[in-house]
Design an enzyme around this catalytic site. Structure first.
Site, PDB file in Angstrom:
ATOM      1  N   ASP A 184       0.814  -1.630   0.056  1.00 26.33           N
ATOM      2  CA  ASP A 184      -0.160  -0.230   0.113  1.00 26.33           C
ATOM      3  C   ASP A 184       0.529   1.100  -0.125  1.00 26.33           C
ATOM      4  O   ASP A 184       2.193   0.685   0.331  1.00 26.33           O
ATOM      5  CB  ASP A 184      -0.919   0.043   0.968  1.00 26.33           C
ATOM      6  CG  ASP A 184      -1.896   1.052   0.843  1.00 26.33           C
ATOM      7  OD1 ASP A 184      -1.938   1.975  -0.008  1.00 26.33           O
ATOM      8  OD2 ASP A 184      -3.275   1.330   1.799  1.00 26.33           O
ATOM      9  N   CYS A 216      -9.796 -24.691  16.313  1.00 24.50           N
ATOM     10  CA  CYS A 216      -8.506 -24.221  15.275  1.00 24.50           C
ATOM     11  C   CYS A 216      -7.430 -25.188  16.416  1.00 24.50           C
ATOM     12  O   CYS A 216      -8.177 -25.186  17.433  1.00 24.50           O
ATOM     13  CB  CYS A 216      -8.512 -22.980  15.308  1.00 24.50           C
ATOM     14  SG  CYS A 216      -7.442 -21.880  16.631  1.00 24.50           S
ATOM     15  N   CYS A 249      -6.957 -23.032  19.609  1.00 23.31           N
ATOM     16  CA  CYS A 249      -7.633 -23.546  21.011  1.00 23.31           C
ATOM     17  C   CYS A 249      -7.821 -24.426  21.737  1.00 23.31           C
ATOM     18  O   CYS A 249      -8.300 -24.851  22.524  1.00 23.31           O
ATOM     19  CB  CYS A 249      -9.280 -22.410  20.151  1.00 23.31           C
ATOM     20  SG  CYS A 249      -9.120 -20.949  19.882  1.00 23.31           S
TER      21      CYS A 249
HETATM   22  N1  GUN Z   1      -6.063   1.228   3.309  1.00 22.89           N
HETATM   23  C1  GUN Z   1      -7.294   0.931   3.592  1.00 22.89           C
HETATM   24  N2  GUN Z   1      -8.235   2.440   3.064  1.00 22.89           N
HETATM   25  C2  GUN Z   1      -7.691   2.641   2.004  1.00 22.89           C
HETATM   26  C3  GUN Z   1      -7.889   3.315   0.692  1.00 22.89           C
HETATM   27  O1  GUN Z   1      -8.829   3.797   0.961  1.00 22.89           O
HETATM   28  N3  GUN Z   1      -6.924   3.212   0.198  1.00 22.89           N
HETATM   29  C4  GUN Z   1      -5.372   3.054   0.103  1.00 22.89           C
HETATM   30  N4  GUN Z   1      -4.669   3.038  -0.643  1.00 22.89           N
HETATM   31  N5  GUN Z   1      -5.619   2.661   1.146  1.00 22.89           N
HETATM   32  C5  GUN Z   1      -6.748   2.357   2.004  1.00 22.89           C
HETATM   33 ZN    ZN Z   2      -9.411 -20.444  17.861  1.00 22.09          ZN
END
Ligand code: GUN
Ligand code: ZN
Length: 644
Positions: free
Chosen positions: A88, A275, A278
């Site tokens: 991101d 899981c 747990c």
């Molecule tokens: N992470 C959570 N929401 C967003 C978003 O709207 N854009 C981007 N690039 N990352 C995010």
């Molecule tokens: Zn669990």
């Protein structure tokens, strides 16, 4: 890059190919904090089966040690992960802290330099509370940044985020403009506040509006969706990728995720979970360890995605979504909001499914499948009732088998047609075996909303019948009137009647007449007594499928329908290059499909024609209008026969 394997409505099981392997979607990309991963990326793969992770390029960029390491050895080495890495851009940090130091172009170039598989533009986060004007100008800036980033993306796949706040028209428009650019993936952004506030109904509007504008051949990522409770619904709306730090955030807060909600571990006497974590630890041990809670959260999240993919493959995702909706009132509200979009959803709704429709509650009747049955009864069946109609109550399925004695009695006495009034509406007896009329499990006693809705529908459908044709609602009371007013004219040919009715219902009005005009011979199963094949003038035109009651078209049947139905009905137009292959009975790949009848649905039989409408073959539709032309990979129509 992205190919549909299985689908159910807008949901799809796909295979996404990146420079570091394939990702089976719908998929969860766990968020890795580059500074202090709670669970290492290596374990994400070995213990939890993660095929992809997501990390933040902005945090790497602004942290000197990380930045140099990423630039010199690449983000995969930095993270110690050899699968697909998505990064991101710092959008969320910009939203949280007001600004980021990095430039929009610079951060995309940085992502490319560290050799991430999927980079993200520095979009502008548009929050739900923002005004329309602010959202509109943020979209302009996001699009400008996207356009500037694309030339520098190189081999990296680039994610172009759809923004638009809660304004459906702005979302759709933004999605369309983003789709016109050379992005590879489209995240839906700006939705974290909606999810944090349990505003799932608004989320439904936002996702559907975005989907309407997006190119269907590109994967859709729902930014920040990390609660497993939401995965089935989000997948049903066509989201392919999820990312989440929820597993870590909730653990830091002493809470664990379940598909049915969130639990505070220190309030538990024992762990209600099977899981691996747990199973080996007490509630007390769990409550004391952030790491154990995070591991549980990941197990649950990945399991829920496996369940979602299986539900898509098996054709029971709607049932899963309805079941999950019981976990939170906001999810029920979301499901009801989804029903307001059923006209759009119906375009992707398969003709039939491998598993029966299960009633789960009053929302079931709102499914696109039910709406389609009703619309087709009104458009393709009831207007053509050309005799008085006797209405019988709903009994067990198939109706014709359970009402056999009554039907015999009525047909012996009167020249009438028979329908059953039930959950789906007024179903002519000839249609009782088509999906989902016979392939549905609905209790005798449903709920008041469903009953009222079905009654309203039955009355409405009855008014679609020619007013000259009387409707008899109580055959026992009215038997004398029936016998005297409309005396029997010898036994009607029920099998031909069934072929005609199913063909009209499946292929459209007029198809049944065309396929039975001539000498009709019916071949029935010796064992079940059901129709197997229909022959017209000595040629095999149709086969009836046992599992969904619909027809498979044969070349002779395709020739009849091609002559009887005007283009573009039932047609998929084949590009010149693919003509010889289609004639030879080969599958039609998406690349070579030029256009199609907008009424075709997944699973429908289609006539394959060239640009001058010459019939080349026939097959079963996998991609529908809007998808054909967009996908570069995969099969558009699965071939049944070529017509040389
Ligand atoms: N992470 C959570 N929401 C967003 C978003 O709207 N854009 C981007 N690039 N990352 C995010
Ligand atoms: Zn669990």
């Amino acid at each position: 890059m992205f190919e549909i394997r299985q689908r159910d409505g807008l949901a799809r099981v796909c295979r996404m190919v990146t420079a570091h392997g394939t990702v089976d979607t719908p998929a969860l990309l766990p968020v890795i904090n580059p500074n202090r991963p709670l669970i290492s990326p290596r374990e994400m793969k070995s213990t939890f089966g993660a095929q992809a992770i997501i990390t933040n390029s902005y945090i790497i960029w602004r942290t000197p040690g990380l930045r140099e390491a990423a630039l010199s050895k690449g983000v995969h080495s930095l993270a110690d992960f050899d699968g697909t890495v998505m990064t991101d851009s710092g959008t969320f940090q910009s939203y949280m802290y007001g600004r980021v130091e990095v430039g929009a172009k610079e951060i995309v170039e940085f992502q490319r330099s560290v050799r991430t598989d999927i980079g993200t533009i520095l979009d502008i986060f548009t929050e739900p509370a923002a005004t329309r004007d602010d959202v509109a100008s943020a979209i302009e800036e996001t699009i400008k940044r996207g356009a500037e980033a694309i030339p520098g993306k190189g081999e990296m796949l680039l994610a172009g985020t759809v923004q638009g706040g809660v304004y459906a028209d702005l979302r759709e428009d933004c999605a369309r403009r983003m789709s016109d650019m050379a992005f590879d993936i489209h995240p839906i952004g700006g939705v974290v506040p909606l999810m944090e506030g349990y505003r799932y109904a608004d989320l439904v509007d936002v996702v559907i509006a975005s989907k309407k504008g997006l190119r269907p051949s590109r994967p859709v990522h729902l930014f920040g969706a990390g609660h497993p409770m939401l995965f089935p619904l989000a997948a049903l709306m066509g989201c392919d990728l999820f990312d989440s730090s929820s597993y870590a955030k909730y653990a830091a807060d002493g809470r664990i995720l379940t598909p049915a909600g969130t639990l505070r571990v220190n309030e538990l006497a024992e762990m209600p979970c099977a899981c691996p974590v747990c199973s080996r630890h007490s509630a007390k041990e769990m409550a004391e360890s952030q790491r154990l809670m995070a591991e549980h959260n990941l197990h649950i999240s990945f399991t829920e995605l496996r369940r979602v993919r299986e539900a898509i493959r098996g054709g029971h995702l709607w049932e899963l979504v309805e079941e999950r909706a019981r976990a939170h009132p906001s999810l029920i509200e979301a499901l009801r909001r989804l029903a307001t979009h059923s006209e759009y959803l119906e375009r992707f709704e398969p003709l039939s499914r491998a598993s029966a429709l299960f009633y789960t509650g009053p929302e079931t009747i709102q499914r696109p499948t039910v709406k389609r049955v009703r619309a087709r009864l009104r458009e393709r069946a009831l207007p053509f009732v050309n005799k008085p109609l006797v209405v019988l109550p709903e009994v067990e399925k198939p109706y014709s088998r359970h009402h056999i004695e009554t039907i015999e009695k009525i047909w012996k006495a009167a020249d009438a047609r028979i329908a059953v009034a039930g959950y789906f509406g007024l179903v002519p007896i000839e249609l009782d075996e088509v999906y989902p009329i016979s392939q549905s499990i609905i209790p005798q006693q449903t709920d008041l909303e469903t009953q009222a809705d079905a009654e309203r529908e039955i009355r409405g459908e009855a008014s679609a019948i020619d007013p000259a044709m009387p409707v008899f609602w109580d055959w026992q009371e009215e038997m004398t009137g029936l016998r005297e007013g409309y005396p029997a004219k010898g036994a009607p040919d029920r099998d031909v009647g069934r072929v005609r009715a199913v063909a009209d219902y499946q292929f459209g009005a007029g198809a049944g007449g065309a396929l039975t005009r001539g000498a009709v011979a019916i071949v029935k199963s010796k064992r079940t007594g059901r129709i197997r094949n229909a022959m017209l003038d000595g040629k095999h035109v149709l086969s009836m499928r046992a599992h969904d009651g619909f027809f498979t078209l044969k070349p002779a049947g395709a020739t009849v329908l091609h002559a009887a139905l005007k283009a573009p009905r039932m047609r998929v137009v084949v590009a010149e290059d693919a003509v010889p292959f289609v004639k030879a009975g080969k599958n039609l790949f998406a690349k070579f499909a030029l256009s199609c009848d907008p009424e075709l649905r997944p699973g429908d039989e289609a006539l394959l024609v060239d640009s001058s409408d010459k019939l080349l073959g026939l097959g079963q539709v996998l991609l529908v209008s809007g998808e054909i032309g967009a996908f570069e990979r995969g099969v558009a129509v699965s071939a049944r026969d070529g017509i040389p």
